[in-house]
Scaffold this motif. Structure first.
Motif, PDB file in Angstrom:
ATOM      1  N   SER A 145     -31.568  47.448  16.776  1.00  0.00           N
ATOM      2  CA  SER A 145     -30.192  47.322  17.294  1.00  0.00           C
ATOM      3  C   SER A 145     -29.841  45.839  17.398  1.00  0.00           C
ATOM      4  N   ASP A 146     -28.561  45.517  17.260  1.00  0.00           N
ATOM      5  CA  ASP A 146     -28.155  44.105  17.362  1.00  0.00           C
ATOM      6  C   ASP A 146     -28.032  43.674  18.816  1.00  0.00           C
ATOM      7  N   ALA A 147     -27.798  44.619  19.704  1.00  0.00           N
ATOM      8  CA  ALA A 147     -27.830  44.347  21.154  1.00  0.00           C
ATOM      9  C   ALA A 147     -28.236  45.643  21.838  1.00  0.00           C
ATOM     10  N   VAL A 148     -28.955  45.501  22.955  1.00  0.00           N
ATOM     11  CA  VAL A 148     -29.413  46.685  23.691  1.00  0.00           C
ATOM     12  C   VAL A 148     -29.023  46.509  25.151  1.00  0.00           C
ATOM     13  N   THR A 149     -28.461  47.561  25.735  1.00  0.00           N
ATOM     14  CA  THR A 149     -28.172  47.501  27.170  1.00  0.00           C
ATOM     15  C   THR A 149     -28.882  48.660  27.862  1.00  0.00           C
ATOM     16  N   SER A 150     -29.172  48.459  29.161  1.00  0.00           N
ATOM     17  CA  SER A 150     -29.709  49.562  29.963  1.00  0.00           C
ATOM     18  C   SER A 150     -28.843  49.651  31.213  1.00  0.00           C
ATOM     19  N   VAL A 151     -28.806  50.857  31.803  1.00  0.00           N
ATOM     20  CA  VAL A 151     -27.867  51.069  32.904  1.00  0.00           C
ATOM     21  C   VAL A 151     -28.399  50.597  34.260  1.00  0.00           C
ATOM     22  N   SER A 152     -29.652  50.132  34.289  1.00  0.00           N
ATOM     23  CA  SER A 152     -30.186  49.554  35.539  1.00  0.00           C
ATOM     24  C   SER A 152     -31.340  48.625  35.220  1.00  0.00           C
ATOM     25  N   GLU A 153     -31.683  47.783  36.210  1.00  0.00           N
ATOM     26  CA  GLU A 153     -32.869  46.912  36.087  1.00  0.00           C
ATOM     27  C   GLU A 153     -34.108  47.775  35.937  1.00  0.00           C
ATOM     28  N   ALA A 371     -23.287  40.740  19.962  1.00  0.00           N
ATOM     29  CA  ALA A 371     -23.761  41.523  18.805  1.00  0.00           C
ATOM     30  C   ALA A 371     -23.037  41.086  17.532  1.00  0.00           C
ATOM     31  N   LEU A 372     -21.745  40.817  17.664  1.00  0.00           N
ATOM     32  CA  LEU A 372     -20.966  40.390  16.482  1.00  0.00           C
ATOM     33  C   LEU A 372     -21.466  39.037  15.978  1.00  0.00           C
ATOM     34  N   SER A 373     -21.889  38.192  16.930  1.00  0.00           N
ATOM     35  CA  SER A 373     -22.299  36.855  16.510  1.00  0.00           C
ATOM     36  C   SER A 373     -23.695  36.850  15.860  1.00  0.00           C
ATOM     37  N   VAL A 374     -24.549  37.840  16.225  1.00  0.00           N
ATOM     38  CA  VAL A 374     -25.896  37.831  15.627  1.00  0.00           C
ATOM     39  C   VAL A 374     -25.995  38.689  14.361  1.00  0.00           C
ATOM     40  N   ALA A 375     -25.082  39.648  14.218  1.00  0.00           N
ATOM     41  CA  ALA A 375     -25.213  40.613  13.095  1.00  0.00           C
ATOM     42  C   ALA A 375     -25.002  39.947  11.730  1.00  0.00           C
TER      43      ALA A 375
END
Ligand code: GMT
Length: 375
Positions: A145-153, A371-375
């Motif tokens: 993935s170009d960026a990954v998020t999670s909904v909590s620490e 994500a746009l800047s790294v893709a």
């Protein structure tokens, strides 16, 4: 920016978050394309900023399992090309991140580069994704993935502990539209559910084993021994039958209402005094946040991301998993008198404000830019 949003369209928290995010982004002028097998339950209004593309999986008798990932990745390729999308945001890694990556690769073949953001929601990491049958594919698609998020620490830490992930993970908590949860109903119709002197306790979930439904019933059993009360169970799932049987066995069936799935949870929360969430695992606990936003204190376990949402002694209380006695004692401490209950209700609502839409959506926008800047 044109965004392709991939999610489960059902009552699960990940689909709700994806839908609310799409709606909030459309309100800000983004063009959002939902790509999934059914119109998401909370997506009532399609507009020129919100589109829905159905993934159809033709049935073929040769297949014991119909290949949804294949149909989804093909659909993604077609929608990206036809609508000139700028970015894909997939919610829940399985199989969405995998299908998204395949679509990315197919698009590269025709000279189109599109970044993919993956949001991890919980069971895709802690329960299902961690299974050896899926783990290599989940690890691969997170890393790609170009960026990954999670909904909590807590979910971020679980992901780093359980998977060999090289990607940076940004924590973007779930959010809530506080206005929708502000009790604008002048009459909550409490009388339909309980007598004047009764407290109303609510649980909302998919009634799966991970939610420890029998603990909900056991905690309520203890509460109703001390305080006149009713329990409202919202949702459908495999534990429902066993929970109904337990209520009969304990002689409290007349005090417990099983309402099934509801798209009127706000109305139910409007007359609720206490929310119970005794889960085994919970990466965030969106239902707890929804309760708090409606001014309902929460008694929950301290598992996963719940301590990041439910503030112990402020918006409610946290207990160890399976500590039925402790949860019942904390529930009674909140419900014991009008003044205490009023204080907890007020503070639950205040605690919810840090998760309001306006605070969180910009965090996703920043992730998109990255994500746009790294893709
Ligand atoms: O609660 C569920 O089992 C559904 C699941 C989902 O993916 O829809 O919920 C997960 O995602 C929610 C939204 O981010 C979180 O609020 C829930 O805590 C999480 N569930 C678990 O971790 C068990």
């Amino acid at each position: 920016m044109k965004i392709g949003m991939v999610c489960y369209p059902t009552f699960g928290g990940s689909g709700v978050v994806a839908t609310e995010l799409g709606i909030a982004l459309a309100d800000k002028g983004y063009e959002v394309h939902f790509i999934t097998y059914k119109q998401p339950v909370k997506l009532e209004l399609l507009s020129h900023h919100i589109h829905f593309h159905e993934v159809v999986v033709p049935q073929y008798p040769l297949f014991q399992y119909q290949p949804y990932e294949l149909a989804l990745s093909s659909k993604l390729v077609n929608v990206v090309r036809e609508h000139k999308l700028d970015l894909l945001h997939v919610h829940y890694a399985i199989p969405h991140a995998y299908a998204g990556y395949m679509a990315k690769k197919m698009l590269e073949e025709v000279g189109i580069k599109i970044p993919m953001v993956t949001t991890l929601h919980g069971t895709d990491i802690t329960l299902v994704g961690n299974h050896p049958f899926y783990k290599p594919a989940v690890t691969f698609s997170i890393n790609k993935s170009d960026a990954v998020t999670s909904v909590s620490e807590s979910l971020k830490n679980d992901t780093l502990r359980l998977f060999d992930v090289q990607r940076e993970i940004d924590v973007v908590p779930n959010f809530i539209d506080l206005e929708k949860h502000t009790n604008t109903f002048t009459d909550c119709q409490r009388g339909m559910m309980a007598q004047e002197n009764e407290r109303i306790i609510t649980h909302v979930s998919n009634l799966r084993p991970v939610k420890r439904i029998m603990d909900v019933i056991a905690v309520f059993y203890k509460i109703q021994q001390s305080i006149p009360s009713k329990l409202i169970m919202v949702g459908e799932g495999p534990e429902k039958e066993g929970a109904e049987a337990l209520c009969h066995k304990l002689g409290i069936a007349d005090k417990v209402l099983f309402l099934g799935n509801s798209d009127e949870v706000n109305k139910i929360l409007c007359f609720t005094d206490l929310f119970l969430l005794p889960s085994e695992k919970e990466s965030f606990g969106l239902s707890a946040l929804e309760a708090m936003a409606s001014g309902v204190p929460v008694v929950s376990t301290n598992t996963g991301g719940l301590p990041e949402v439910n503030e112990h002694g402020i918006s409610g209380y946290l207990n160890e998993i399976g500590d039925v006695e402790g949860m019942a004692a904390h529930a009674l401490a909140i419900l014991k008198d009008e003044d205490t209950l009023k204080q907890f209700k007020k503070r639950a609502k205040e605690s919810a404000t840090k998760f309001q839409t306006d605070n969180i959506v910009p965090l996703y926008e920043a992730v998109y830019e990255k994500a746009l800047s790294v893709a």
